[in-house]
Design a protein around this motif. Structure first.
Motif, PDB file in Angstrom:
ATOM      1  N   MET A 243     -20.074   1.799  11.836  1.00  0.00           N
ATOM      2  CA  MET A 243     -19.020   2.776  12.068  1.00  0.00           C
ATOM      3  C   MET A 243     -17.698   2.107  12.402  1.00  0.00           C
ATOM      4  O   MET A 243     -16.637   2.586  12.043  1.00  0.00           O
ATOM      5  N   ASP A 244     -17.755   0.969  13.118  1.00  0.00           N
ATOM      6  CA  ASP A 244     -16.534   0.243  13.468  1.00  0.00           C
ATOM      7  C   ASP A 244     -15.823  -0.286  12.226  1.00  0.00           C
ATOM      8  O   ASP A 244     -14.620  -0.518  12.240  1.00  0.00           O
ATOM      9  N   ASN A 245     -16.577  -0.496  11.150  1.00  0.00           N
ATOM     10  CA  ASN A 245     -16.006  -1.039   9.927  1.00  0.00           C
ATOM     11  C   ASN A 245     -15.815   0.027   8.850  1.00  0.00           C
ATOM     12  O   ASN A 245     -15.674  -0.303   7.674  1.00  0.00           O
TER      13      ASN A 245
ATOM     14  N   THR B 133     -15.318  -2.195   5.696  1.00  0.00           N
ATOM     15  CA  THR B 133     -15.502  -3.630   5.920  1.00  0.00           C
ATOM     16  C   THR B 133     -14.566  -4.503   5.079  1.00  0.00           C
ATOM     17  O   THR B 133     -15.009  -5.291   4.239  1.00  0.00           O
ATOM     18  N   GLY B 134     -13.276  -4.334   5.280  1.00  0.00           N
ATOM     19  CA  GLY B 134     -12.305  -5.207   4.618  1.00  0.00           C
ATOM     20  C   GLY B 134     -11.869  -4.761   3.249  1.00  0.00           C
ATOM     21  O   GLY B 134     -11.008  -5.392   2.644  1.00  0.00           O
ATOM     22  N   GLU B 135     -12.446  -3.690   2.730  1.00  0.00           N
ATOM     23  CA  GLU B 135     -12.022  -3.163   1.431  1.00  0.00           C
ATOM     24  C   GLU B 135     -11.503  -1.742   1.621  1.00  0.00           C
ATOM     25  O   GLU B 135     -12.044  -0.975   2.415  1.00  0.00           O
TER      26      GLU B 135
ATOM     27  N   THR C 101      -5.905   3.781  10.540  1.00  0.00           N
ATOM     28  CA  THR C 101      -5.968   3.017   9.286  1.00  0.00           C
ATOM     29  C   THR C 101      -5.238   1.692   9.440  1.00  0.00           C
ATOM     30  O   THR C 101      -5.735   0.641   9.011  1.00  0.00           O
ATOM     31  N   LEU C 102      -4.081   1.711  10.060  1.00  0.00           N
ATOM     32  CA  LEU C 102      -3.318   0.476  10.275  1.00  0.00           C
ATOM     33  C   LEU C 102      -4.090  -0.499  11.162  1.00  0.00           C
ATOM     34  O   LEU C 102      -4.100  -1.707  10.909  1.00  0.00           O
ATOM     35  N   ASP C 103      -4.740   0.035  12.192  1.00  0.00           N
ATOM     36  CA  ASP C 103      -5.531  -0.822  13.081  1.00  0.00           C
ATOM     37  C   ASP C 103      -6.722  -1.446  12.358  1.00  0.00           C
ATOM     38  O   ASP C 103      -7.138  -2.565  12.675  1.00  0.00           O
ATOM     39  N   LYS C 104      -7.285  -0.716  11.381  1.00  0.00           N
ATOM     40  CA  LYS C 104      -8.398  -1.257  10.603  1.00  0.00           C
ATOM     41  C   LYS C 104      -7.934  -2.384   9.678  1.00  0.00           C
ATOM     42  O   LYS C 104      -8.670  -3.351   9.432  1.00  0.00           O
TER      43      LYS C 104
END
Length: 209
Positions: free
Chosen positions: A12-14, A88-90, A173-176
């Motif tokens: 969930m964090d990713n 996860t980075g995408e 979204t920016l924080d991710k």
């Protein structure tokens, strides 16, 4: 069981999903307004026409039905949403029309972002990037005049070519995105966020004055 829960929390964090509703353009607003005017005229015309020429009342009803369909078409097609999905980075971006039709806008690795910044310069009122020089421009913003509109230089996985994406990310979204940016872009990103906070404080102070 505990390990399973921990893994779910990590996933969930990713993961994050944001929905952005596209604001109706001035042109579409005018078209919808004209459509309503035509609808009113159609109703009045149908009543008058049916009274003058009763045998042709069916034609009047067809015209009225055409006006109603025109309004429905204009309003339903003006409903456009964008879905940003971070995993996860995408990041994937899709365009949703009438909450039915989906179309992929782009997909990219956040680590491969070449540049990020605010689309509008609030001090000069000009753009921070000249998109006319870009070969592939992808738009997924709510309103390009919005101070919160960003641009990112990406490598689109769908078309396999460089592109500029114009979008409206929220704070989550920016924080991710931030942890996956290069060191240089993290510094630039931090400067932008600090400027946003200062601007927000000034606006609050002006509103309370």
């Amino acid at each position: 069981m505990k390990m399973g829960k921990l893994m779910d929390l990590s996933t969930m964090d990713n993961y994050y999903e944001q929905i952005v509703v596209k604001k109706m353009s001035s042109t579409k607003k005018i078209m919808v307004a004209l459509g309503f005017v035509l609808l009113i005229l159609g109703i009045i015309g149908s009543i008058v026409f049916a009274q003058i020429v009763p045998p042709l009342a069916f034609v009047a009803l067809l015209l009225l039905g055409g006006c109603i369909y025109l309004i429905y078409y204009l309003v339903s097609n003006s409903r456009v949403e964008y879905e940003y999905t971070f995993v996860t980075g995408e990041m994937r971006v899709e365009r949703i029309k009438r909450q039915l039709k989906r179309r992929k806008v782009c997909a990219f690795d956040v680590k491969a972002i070449d540049d990020i910044g605010k689309y509008n310069n609030l001090e000069t009122g000009k753009r921070n990037i000249d998109i006319s020089k870009q070969n592939l421009i992808l738009r997924a913003e709510d309103d390009d005049l919005n101070p919160g509109t960003y641009y990112v230089m990406i490598h689109d996985k769908i078309r396999h070519k460089p592109a500029v994406l114009i979008f409206s990310p929220d704070n989550t979204t920016l924080d991710k995105l931030r942890p996956y940016l290069s060191i240089e872009l993290k510094k630039k990103f931090l400067t932008i966020r600090n400027e946003d906070k200062l601007l927000h404080k000034k606006q609050e102070a002006a509103g309370n004055a």
